[in-house]
Design an enzyme around this catalytic site. Structure first.
Site, short mmCIF file in Angstrom:
data_model
loop_
_atom_site.label_atom_id
_atom_site.label_comp_id
_atom_site.label_asym_id
_atom_site.label_seq_id
_atom_site.Cartn_x
_atom_site.Cartn_y
_atom_site.Cartn_z
N GLU A 13 -91.49 46.12 -53.42
CA GLU A 13 -92.08 45.02 -54.19
C GLU A 13 -92.80 45.62 -55.39
OE1 GLU A 13 -93.73 41.93 -51.92
OE2 GLU A 13 -94.72 40.97 -53.62
N ARG A 14 -92.45 45.14 -56.57
CA ARG A 14 -93.03 45.62 -57.83
C ARG A 14 -92.78 47.11 -58.05
NH1 ARG A 14 -93.22 40.48 -59.33
NH2 ARG A 14 -94.59 39.25 -58.03
N ASN A 56 -97.19 42.72 -47.78
CA ASN A 56 -96.45 41.54 -47.31
C ASN A 56 -95.56 42.11 -46.20
OD1 ASN A 56 -97.57 39.86 -49.26
ND2 ASN A 56 -95.98 40.38 -50.75
N LYS A 133 -103.23 42.30 -45.39
CA LYS A 133 -103.28 41.21 -46.37
C LYS A 133 -103.19 39.94 -45.55
CE LYS A 133 -100.54 39.13 -50.15
NZ LYS A 133 -99.46 39.36 -51.13
N GLU A 137 -101.41 34.40 -50.53
CA GLU A 137 -100.03 34.20 -51.00
C GLU A 137 -99.06 33.95 -49.85
OE1 GLU A 137 -99.42 37.72 -53.49
OE2 GLU A 137 -100.35 36.67 -55.18
N ASP A 211 -105.63 39.92 -61.24
CA ASP A 211 -104.52 40.64 -60.63
C ASP A 211 -103.99 41.75 -61.53
OD1 ASP A 211 -102.60 41.39 -58.89
OD2 ASP A 211 -101.33 39.62 -59.12
N GLU A 239 -96.72 46.78 -62.78
CA GLU A 239 -96.30 45.39 -62.67
C GLU A 239 -96.62 44.59 -63.94
OE1 GLU A 239 -98.06 43.35 -59.36
OE2 GLU A 239 -97.16 41.42 -59.88
N TRP A 389 -100.73 30.02 -61.21
CA TRP A 389 -99.63 30.92 -61.53
C TRP A 389 -99.04 30.59 -62.90
CZ3 TRP A 389 -96.63 31.05 -56.14
CH2 TRP A 389 -97.37 31.85 -55.25
O1 GCW Z 1 -99.90 41.41 -57.91
C1 GCW Z 1 -99.48 40.49 -56.97
C2 GCW Z 1 -98.03 40.75 -56.88
C3 GCW Z 1 -97.48 40.58 -55.50
C4 GCW Z 1 -98.35 41.35 -54.53
C5 GCW Z 1 -99.75 40.77 -54.57
C6 GCW Z 1 -100.72 41.52 -53.68
C7 GCW Z 1 -97.73 42.55 -52.55
O2 GCW Z 1 -97.36 39.97 -57.81
O3 GCW Z 1 -96.17 41.07 -55.53
O4 GCW Z 1 -97.83 41.33 -53.22
O5 GCW Z 1 -100.25 40.84 -55.86
O6 GCW Z 1 -101.41 42.40 -54.18
O7 GCW Z 1 -100.79 41.23 -52.49
#
Ligand code: GCW
Length: 545
Positions: A13-14, A56, A133, A137, A211, A239, A389
């Site tokens: 992810e990212r 996640n 986490k 989200e 973020d 990211e 968002w």
């Molecule tokens: O920055 C956001 C990202 C998600 C990420 C989330 C987090 C892992 O877009 O991809 O998920 O934060 O930090 O939990």
């Protein structure tokens, strides 16, 4: 510690540097040489803990089948002084164990975690602990059962305490409230819990309240939870910093946050000193970086992003090192020892973050990037699955001006900070320009401390930002004879891509915001040759699957 956002099937992810380094299907039988190389690199800069999987989290890492795989990696890392951690899926008792639910107060759930923890420690006696986490989200968490974050963290803390393991609980939570301010959400949830976490729990807080934007004020939780050790979470993977086509040296970003004064316990209570435990007397301390490594041959996609991995490790142990010194160490070990080339590259690295801010989100603008993939500009984004968002939620452009009013007349997010910090950022006349639009809705014609009006300053930043990328290209070209030809060519190519992307940001943003300012592009600059509709189409195509 590094936090890998790596998934079981090998995606990250990212992640922008290939796929995951961990080959789960080959483990535990096959030990890839890169596991060892990776451990050596980490050990060389003092990184002594690694969370292997995405926050996640898939529950599968807690099964017997996977624990032996995790053990194989722990065995590789142990000689290098590195402990292994796992991210947890809070619903695992139900998903894997057949429990009715995953309520942290239910005895069967508590037992389930105790048993899994025992299985892990019998395979890996020096296992580090859990990263969680929860209720963020869409991830499961204790609030699903009317419990608090502390209830959830403490249940895991109790299960892991006999083995001296720790629980790292993330504070990245934000309830969707169209009338609210996401800036304040984590504070609202966590501040009241200060003093209720078990002694082997750390709360991990992202550097800023939203973020990982290219610039954020420090997170208001730093300094607000003196009874709880707070871990820092920085993001090494880019990211919001142009993936692996943009050269952005992050040490200045890390240091800007670490050196911010929270005034929580008088002057000098910097974020760094909250995190290193010295302000509030904590001995359990941590700093996490979301990893930027992957299977690419040079580890990080953009070779220059290796410097961010390096700088993170150096600053984790000594936040008083300068960005310049860290850059120069890294350049000499990685690129060249030729003195002129070293200073040229160092200068380019030091300026790179500010240049990126200028052509993407100048003056404190934030969260206007392309939706979902977070690439390129999308300031016109009005609708998304959640109001926070979108882009308009953050920039608040109208015929009067631009920026999010977070003073007492607005959301009063500023009120979460100490009075000294409020004094620093609270007055639009004196608020430093880099933070201006974070806290104020400023009229287009307002004369700024630079002498220009907001609109002229704002538009100029985009144009100057693009020019600065051209300057970076020129500087890089000037060191060609001192650099390995393959590396030289690769970085040159990426700088050219960065230039193309900077032009997209510039044209999209000046044309979009011009609809509100209704003022011309400052006369010394050329009006974009592309229309706003053309820019929208470019960004729309980025997002097609
Ligand atoms: O920055 C956001 C990202 C998600 C990420 C989330 C987090 C892992 O877009 O991809 O998920 O934060 O930090 O939990």
């Amino acid at each position: 510690m590094l936090n890998h956002w790596d998934n079981p099937l090998g995606t990250i992810e990212r992640g922008y540097a290939g796929s995951s380094l961990w080959k789960w299907y080959e483990l535990p039988e096959v030990i890839d040489q890169r596991y060892i190389d990776y451990a050596r690199a980490n050990a060389s800069i003092g990184i002594n803990a690694v969370v292997l999987n995405n926050v996640n989290a898939s529950a599968r890492f807690l099964t017997k089948e996977y624990i032996v795989k995790v053990k194989a990696l722990a065995d590789v890392f142990r000689p290098y002084g590195i402990k292994v951690f796992l991210s947890l899926n809070f619903a695992a008792p139900k998903l894997l164990g057949g429990a009715k639910n995953s309520d942290p107060m239910a005895p069967e759930v508590r037992n389930w975690w105790k048993n899994v923890t025992k299985d892990i420690y019998s395979a890996i006696p020096d296992f580090g602990g859990y990263l969680v986490k929860a209720n963020s989200e869409g991830e499961p968490g204790p609030q699903d059962f009317g419990r608090t974050h502390a209830d959830g963290a403490n249940m895991l803390a109790e299960a892991i305490a006999p083995y001296k393991g720790i629980v790292i609980w993330r504070a990245f939570v934000y309830a969707a409230d169209p009338k609210g301010d996401r800036f304040k959400e984590a504070y609202k949830d966590f501040k009241p819990l200060d003093g209720t976490f078990a002694s082997n729990v750390l709360v991990q807080v992202k550097n800023g309240p939203i973020d990982f934007q290219s610039r954020e004020p420090f997170h208001p939780l730093f300094g607000a939870m003196p009874k709880t050790p707070l871990a820092m979470e920085f993001q090494l993977t880019q990211e919001y910093l142009g993936f692996s086509t943009n050269l952005v040296y992050e040490a200045p970003l890390f240091k800007e946050c670490l050196e911010s004064d929270t005034y929580s316990n008088g002057k000098g209570s910097t974020v760094a000193k909250i995190v290193d435990g010295s302000v509030d007397n904590h001995s359990l301390t941590a700093m996490a970086g979301v990893a930027n490594t992957g299977s690419d041959r040079n580890w990080t996609g953009h070779l220059m992003s290796q410097a961010n991995w390096y700088a993170f490790g150096r600053l984790a142990w000594n936040h008083s090192l300068s960005s310049e010194q860290i850059a120069s160490e890294w350049i000499k070990m990685t690129l060249t020892q030729e003195p002129k080339a070293v200073t040229t590259i160092q200068d380019l690295m030091i300026k790179s973050r500010e240049i990126y801010v200028d052509f993407t989100t100048p003056l404190g603008l934030h969260h206007v990037m392309g939706q979902n993939i977070h690439f390129g500009p999308e300031p016109w984004l009005e609708k998304s699955a959640r109001p926070d968002w979108t882009a308009i939620y953050y920039h608040r452009a109208d015929s009067v001006g631009l920026g999010f009013d977070r003073t007492a007349q607005g959301s009063n997010a500023l009120g979460l900070y100490s009075k000294e910090v409020q004094a620093l950022w609270g007055n639009p006349e004196t608020c430093p320009l880099p933070y201006l639009l974070w806290f104020h809705h400023v009229s287009w014609n307002k004369k700024l401390s630079s002498g220009k009006t907001l609109w002229n300053e704002f538009a100029s930043r985009y144009y100057e930002g693009v020019k600065s990328v051209e300057w970076m290209q020129k500087q890089w070209n000037s060191v060609q004879s001192s650099i390995d030809p393959q590396i030289f060519a690769d970085v040159s190519g990426r700088l050219a891509a960065q230039h193309r992307e900077a032009l997209n940001w510039r044209d999209a943003c000046v044309l979009y915001f011009q609809q509100y300012s209704k003022q011309p592009i400052p006369t010394q600059y050329q009006v974009p040759t592309r229309t706003l509709d053309e820019m929208k189409e470019i960004v729309r195509i980025y997002q097609l699957k």
